[in-house]
Design a protein around this motif. Structure first.
Motif, mmCIF file in Angstrom:
data_model
loop_
_atom_site.group_PDB
_atom_site.id
_atom_site.type_symbol
_atom_site.label_atom_id
_atom_site.label_comp_id
_atom_site.label_asym_id
_atom_site.label_seq_id
_atom_site.Cartn_x
_atom_site.Cartn_y
_atom_site.Cartn_z
ATOM 1 N N PHE A 26 -26.651 6.310 22.968
ATOM 2 C CA PHE A 26 -25.389 5.676 23.017
ATOM 3 C C PHE A 26 -25.458 4.247 21.667
ATOM 4 O O PHE A 26 -25.294 3.906 21.506
ATOM 5 C CB PHE A 26 -24.797 4.876 24.585
ATOM 6 C CG PHE A 26 -25.013 5.345 25.256
ATOM 7 C CD1 PHE A 26 -24.422 6.597 25.721
ATOM 8 C CD2 PHE A 26 -25.834 5.473 26.824
ATOM 9 C CE1 PHE A 26 -24.403 7.742 26.516
ATOM 10 C CE2 PHE A 26 -25.554 6.223 27.473
ATOM 11 C CZ PHE A 26 -25.344 7.431 26.979
ATOM 12 N N PRO A 27 -25.322 4.849 20.457
ATOM 13 C CA PRO A 27 -25.439 4.336 19.383
ATOM 14 C C PRO A 27 -24.796 3.865 18.657
ATOM 15 O O PRO A 27 -24.564 2.528 18.975
ATOM 16 C CB PRO A 27 -25.535 5.083 18.268
ATOM 17 C CG PRO A 27 -24.887 6.266 18.905
ATOM 18 C CD PRO A 27 -25.389 6.902 20.155
ATOM 19 N N VAL A 28 -23.335 3.858 19.275
ATOM 20 C CA VAL A 28 -21.736 3.208 18.883
ATOM 21 C C VAL A 28 -21.826 2.156 19.568
ATOM 22 O O VAL A 28 -21.479 0.671 18.988
ATOM 23 C CB VAL A 28 -20.510 3.687 18.999
ATOM 24 C CG1 VAL A 28 -19.018 2.865 18.940
ATOM 25 C CG2 VAL A 28 -20.376 5.340 17.950
ATOM 26 N N ALA A 29 -21.518 2.360 20.680
ATOM 27 C CA ALA A 29 -22.188 0.722 22.476
ATOM 28 C C ALA A 29 -22.922 -0.210 21.816
ATOM 29 O O ALA A 29 -22.837 -1.319 21.496
ATOM 30 C CB ALA A 29 -21.924 0.704 23.543
ATOM 31 N N GLU A 30 -24.617 0.462 21.212
ATOM 32 C CA GLU A 30 -25.730 0.094 21.469
ATOM 33 C C GLU A 30 -25.337 -0.785 20.162
ATOM 34 O O GLU A 30 -25.175 -2.433 19.907
ATOM 35 C CB GLU A 30 -26.853 0.716 21.788
ATOM 36 C CG GLU A 30 -28.558 -0.074 21.309
ATOM 37 C CD GLU A 30 -29.275 0.297 21.549
ATOM 38 O OE1 GLU A 30 -30.176 -0.113 20.881
ATOM 39 O OE2 GLU A 30 -29.066 1.192 22.922
ATOM 40 N N ILE A 31 -25.511 -0.374 19.122
ATOM 41 C CA ILE A 31 -24.828 -1.104 17.788
ATOM 42 C C ILE A 31 -24.113 -2.042 17.506
ATOM 43 O O ILE A 31 -24.078 -3.180 17.241
ATOM 44 C CB ILE A 31 -25.331 -0.099 16.788
ATOM 45 C CG1 ILE A 31 -26.466 1.119 16.433
ATOM 46 C CG2 ILE A 31 -24.912 -0.929 15.059
ATOM 47 C CD1 ILE A 31 -26.261 2.209 15.466
ATOM 48 N N ARG A 33 -22.997 -4.001 19.756
ATOM 49 C CA ARG A 33 -23.658 -4.934 21.349
ATOM 50 C C ARG A 33 -24.692 -6.224 19.674
ATOM 51 O O ARG A 33 -25.024 -7.249 20.416
ATOM 52 C CB ARG A 33 -24.741 -4.233 21.985
ATOM 53 C CG ARG A 33 -24.786 -5.215 22.952
ATOM 54 C CD ARG A 33 -25.067 -4.993 23.709
ATOM 55 N NE ARG A 33 -25.830 -3.979 24.311
ATOM 56 C CZ ARG A 33 -27.050 -3.932 23.831
ATOM 57 N NH1 ARG A 33 -27.615 -5.295 24.058
ATOM 58 N NH2 ARG A 33 -27.811 -2.116 24.063
ATOM 59 N N LYS A 34 -25.342 -5.226 18.876
ATOM 60 C CA LYS A 34 -26.125 -6.232 18.162
ATOM 61 C C LYS A 34 -26.159 -6.326 17.923
ATOM 62 O O LYS A 34 -26.317 -7.576 16.221
ATOM 63 C CB LYS A 34 -27.339 -5.466 18.003
ATOM 64 C CG LYS A 34 -28.245 -4.938 19.854
ATOM 65 C CD LYS A 34 -29.740 -3.663 19.495
ATOM 66 C CE LYS A 34 -30.912 -3.252 19.841
ATOM 67 N NZ LYS A 34 -31.371 -4.635 20.895
ATOM 68 N N THR A 35 -24.762 -5.852 16.514
ATOM 69 C CA THR A 35 -24.465 -6.127 14.964
ATOM 70 C C THR A 35 -23.554 -7.051 15.076
ATOM 71 O O THR A 35 -22.523 -7.280 14.088
ATOM 72 C CB THR A 35 -24.663 -5.183 14.444
ATOM 73 O OG1 THR A 35 -23.640 -4.312 14.669
ATOM 74 C CG2 THR A 35 -25.650 -5.000 14.425
ATOM 75 N N SER A 36 -22.191 -6.707 15.792
ATOM 76 C CA SER A 36 -21.133 -7.512 16.227
ATOM 77 C C SER A 36 -20.325 -6.987 15.433
ATOM 78 O O SER A 36 -18.728 -7.780 14.715
ATOM 79 C CB SER A 36 -20.886 -8.806 16.093
ATOM 80 O OG SER A 36 -21.661 -9.722 17.296
ATOM 81 N N ALA A 37 -20.359 -5.302 14.634
ATOM 82 C CA ALA A 37 -19.878 -5.388 13.741
ATOM 83 C C ALA A 37 -18.471 -4.465 13.705
ATOM 84 O O ALA A 37 -17.650 -3.867 13.605
ATOM 85 C CB ALA A 37 -20.770 -4.026 13.307
ATOM 86 N N GLY A 38 -18.259 -3.844 14.846
ATOM 87 C CA GLY A 38 -16.820 -3.252 15.881
ATOM 88 C C GLY A 38 -17.350 -2.284 15.902
ATOM 89 O O GLY A 38 -17.759 -1.306 15.339
ATOM 90 N N LYS A 39 -16.580 -1.697 17.455
ATOM 91 C CA LYS A 39 -17.352 0.051 17.557
ATOM 92 C C LYS A 39 -16.558 1.032 16.643
ATOM 93 O O LYS A 39 -17.153 2.496 16.114
ATOM 94 C CB LYS A 39 -17.026 0.512 18.907
ATOM 95 C CG LYS A 39 -17.235 0.170 20.080
ATOM 96 C CD LYS A 39 -16.983 -0.266 21.044
ATOM 97 C CE LYS A 39 -17.945 -1.000 22.759
ATOM 98 N NZ LYS A 39 -17.352 -0.362 23.720
ATOM 99 N N GLY A 40 -15.239 0.377 16.247
ATOM 100 C CA GLY A 40 -14.592 1.812 15.052
ATOM 101 C C GLY A 40 -15.315 1.590 13.675
ATOM 102 O O GLY A 40 -15.552 2.610 12.818
ATOM 103 N N ASN A 41 -15.990 0.746 13.102
ATOM 104 C CA ASN A 41 -16.735 0.754 12.314
ATOM 105 C C ASN A 41 -17.916 1.458 12.508
ATOM 106 O O ASN A 41 -18.632 2.129 11.617
ATOM 107 C CB ASN A 41 -17.193 -1.006 11.859
ATOM 108 C CG ASN A 41 -16.232 -1.063 10.693
ATOM 109 O OD1 ASN A 41 -14.643 -0.792 10.668
ATOM 110 N ND2 ASN A 41 -16.118 -2.717 11.266
ATOM 111 N N VAL A 42 -18.994 1.449 13.348
ATOM 112 C CA VAL A 42 -20.114 1.759 13.974
ATOM 113 C C VAL A 42 -19.723 3.165 12.959
ATOM 114 O O VAL A 42 -20.467 4.325 13.307
ATOM 115 C CB VAL A 42 -20.537 1.500 15.034
ATOM 116 C CG1 VAL A 42 -22.221 2.641 15.800
ATOM 117 C CG2 VAL A 42 -20.844 -0.211 15.141
ATOM 118 N N SER A 43 -18.775 3.773 14.436
ATOM 119 C CA SER A 43 -18.514 5.055 14.194
ATOM 120 C C SER A 43 -18.042 5.572 12.752
ATOM 121 O O SER A 43 -18.656 6.691 13.043
ATOM 122 C CB SER A 43 -17.026 5.624 15.337
ATOM 123 O OG SER A 43 -17.301 6.669 15.624
#
Length: 242
Positions: A26-31, A33-43
């Motif tokens: 589940f890359p969006v949620a996990e990344i 959580r680890k980087t605090s980049a925001g789910k919208g940004n990670v997606s």
């Protein structure tokens, strides 16, 4: 408004290379959580809809204990363009418009083995390879030869010393009757009895003979005639290493 695809941005490429290694379920949620980049940004990063900053890449590789330099090196290697023409050689683009190519190295003293095996498709595996840097992809038959003797060393800048390695391209037999133009570095002649490195300074079409010339002025290297009936292959020397 049409969205921009950032898949060619270097940081986006590095990010996706890392993702392919990590195989996160589940890359969006996990990344996030680890980087605090925001789910919208990670997606958006995952879908190449947003450019990835150096700051995010630094946080990302640190969070997953990755080596950024190793990722960059692997990406560079993956992106090198390779071309393999019908001659079976692989030309690898260096990034500056030039290519590297590895070719079989034939020592002059390996004449007998070379003559007996040259028509075997797998013969090149019996020889060491040597790599040259060239300006373009070559589609002919290429060989490298290790020079033995100093017959082509007259002390000038285009002359070749004993032990040098030369890259040569074969002149196909159907071109022999067209004659042999002067060449900066000379010609490799694979004959029935040996491998020669000479200049070709004369051609008698009617007799089918060439005049071979050495650049070393010593008397033992005088010119001589050679019948083309005794010649198996002729290669034009195009590059040298010392």
């Amino acid at each position: 408004m049409k969205s921009i695809d950032y898949q060619e941005d270097i940081n986006n490429k590095i990010f996706h290379l890392a993702l392919s290694k990590l195989n996160i379920r589940f890359p969006v949620a996990e990344i996030d959580r680890k980087t605090s980049a925001g789910k919208g940004n990670v997606s958006a990063f995952i879908n190449n809809k947003k450019p990835i900053s150096d700051n995010f890449i630094d946080k990302f590789v640190e969070a997953y204990e990755l080596n950024l330099d190793e990722l960059k090196t692997e990406l560079t290697n993956q992106e090198k363009r390779t071309v393999t023409p019908k001659n079976g050689l692989t030309f690898t683009e260096m990034g500056n418009g030039q290519f590297t190519v590895a070719v079989p190295l034939i020592p002059f003293e390996a004449h007998a083995q070379y003559i007996s095996e040259q028509w075997d498709a797998d013969f090149v595996h019996d020889y060491e390879e040597v790599t040259f840097i060239v300006d373009k992809v070559g589609f002919g038959n290429y060989r490298a030869f290790k020079v033995k003797g100093d017959s082509m060393d007259g002390g000038k800048i285009l002359d070749t010393q004993d032990g040098a390695i030369v890259l040569a391209r074969e002149l196909q037999k159907h071109h022999w009757n067209d004659g042999f133009r002067e060449n900066d570095y000379g010609w490799i002649l694979v004959t029935q009895h040996n491998i020669l490195f000479k200049d070709i300074v004369g051609f008698d079409r009617e007799a089918g003979e060439i005049t071979c010339h050495s650049r070393n002025p010593s008397p033992e290297y005088s010119d001589f005639q050679l019948s083309l009936n005794e010649v198996h292959q002729i290669f034009k020397v195009i590059k040298r290493t010392f």
